[in-house]
Design a protein around this motif. Sequence first.
Motif, PDB file in Angstrom:
ATOM      1  N   LEU A   1      -5.759  -6.137  -5.208  1.00 29.17           N
ATOM      2  CA  LEU A   1      -4.190  -4.681  -5.556  1.00 29.17           C
ATOM      3  C   LEU A   1      -3.370  -5.816  -6.771  1.00 29.17           C
TER       4      LEU A   1
ATOM      5  N   TRP B   1       1.621   3.044  -5.321  1.00 32.24           N
ATOM      6  CA  TRP B   1       0.119   3.763  -5.219  1.00 32.24           C
ATOM      7  C   TRP B   1       0.208   5.415  -5.581  1.00 32.24           C
TER       8      TRP B   1
ATOM      9  N   ARG C   1       0.866  -0.926  -0.184  1.00 35.40           N
ATOM     10  CA  ARG C   1       0.406   0.010   0.047  1.00 35.40           C
ATOM     11  C   ARG C   1       0.935   1.284  -0.171  1.00 35.40           C
TER      12      ARG C   1
ATOM     13  N   VAL D   1      -4.834   4.220  -7.314  1.00 37.79           N
ATOM     14  CA  VAL D   1      -4.128   3.247  -7.418  1.00 37.79           C
ATOM     15  C   VAL D   1      -4.478   1.826  -7.617  1.00 37.79           C
TER      16      VAL D   1
END
Length: 231
Positions: free
Chosen positions: A84, A90, A51, A67
Motif C-alpha cells: 500500500l 483510501w 487504512r 485503494v
Amino acid sequence: MVTVKRIVCLANSRKLAGRCLAGKELIGQAAGGWVRPVSDREHQEVSEYERQYEDGRDPRVLDIVDVPLVRPVPRAYQQENWLLDPDHYWVRVKTLAWDRLSNFCDPEAPLWRNGYNTYNGMNDKIPLSVVGEIKSSLRLIQVDRVTLSVFAPNEAFGNSKRRVQGRFHHGRDEYRLWVTDPIYERKYLARENGDYDVRECFLTISLGEPYNDACYKLIAAIIERRGEAIA
C-alpha cells in the motif's frame, strides 16, 4: 507510481497490532481477483493510519474502496498481496448490496488442503511441508449456517482467556476455525460461553502466516444481511 484499485472490502480482521484487509477488485460491475493491501513491516499488518478514510473512519466490510497501491508483493501462497501507499487516503465510493455478494464467491471446493486438525479445530491447519503447493490464501464462501462457539480453549491449563470459533459445512467437509473478525469477536465475547447460530451468511476465509509448523485457516469476516445498501 501509485496504482489505484477499486475493491469490495471483504475482510478487516485483526492481525498483531494492526489489521489484515482484503477484498476483490471491482472491474466495471464484475468481480475480479483478490487484493490484499499490506504494509512494508515484517508481518505486513496495516495500521489504522494507513487504512483510514480522510474523515478518519475505518473501512467496513462491503465498502467499495479506492485503494492506493505501489506494486504487487506476492509472498509464497499469499499471491494476492500489494504494497500500500501510506501517504494517500483510501476513498470510500459506496456500499455493495448484500444480495450481490454471491457473484463474488469463489467456486465451491475444499478450502485448500483438508485432513489436518488441531486439538480444538477441524480441517483448520495445513502443515508447512505441504503449504508450498498452495497459490492462494483467500476465499469467499456462502453457508446456510455457522455456529459460533464461545469458550476458553486452554482453561484446563490455567488460561481462562476465551475465544470465538466458527463451525460450518462447506461442500462435504466440516470446518472448525477461529474467528478473527473483530466485530463478531467483540459481539460474542460479550455473551456467556456457549453455541450461537448465525443463519445464511458469507464467510471470508484467510490462510494465515506460518506459525510453528503450520499455517492456519481463519474466519476473517462474517457477512450477514444488514438492511438495504446502495448497489
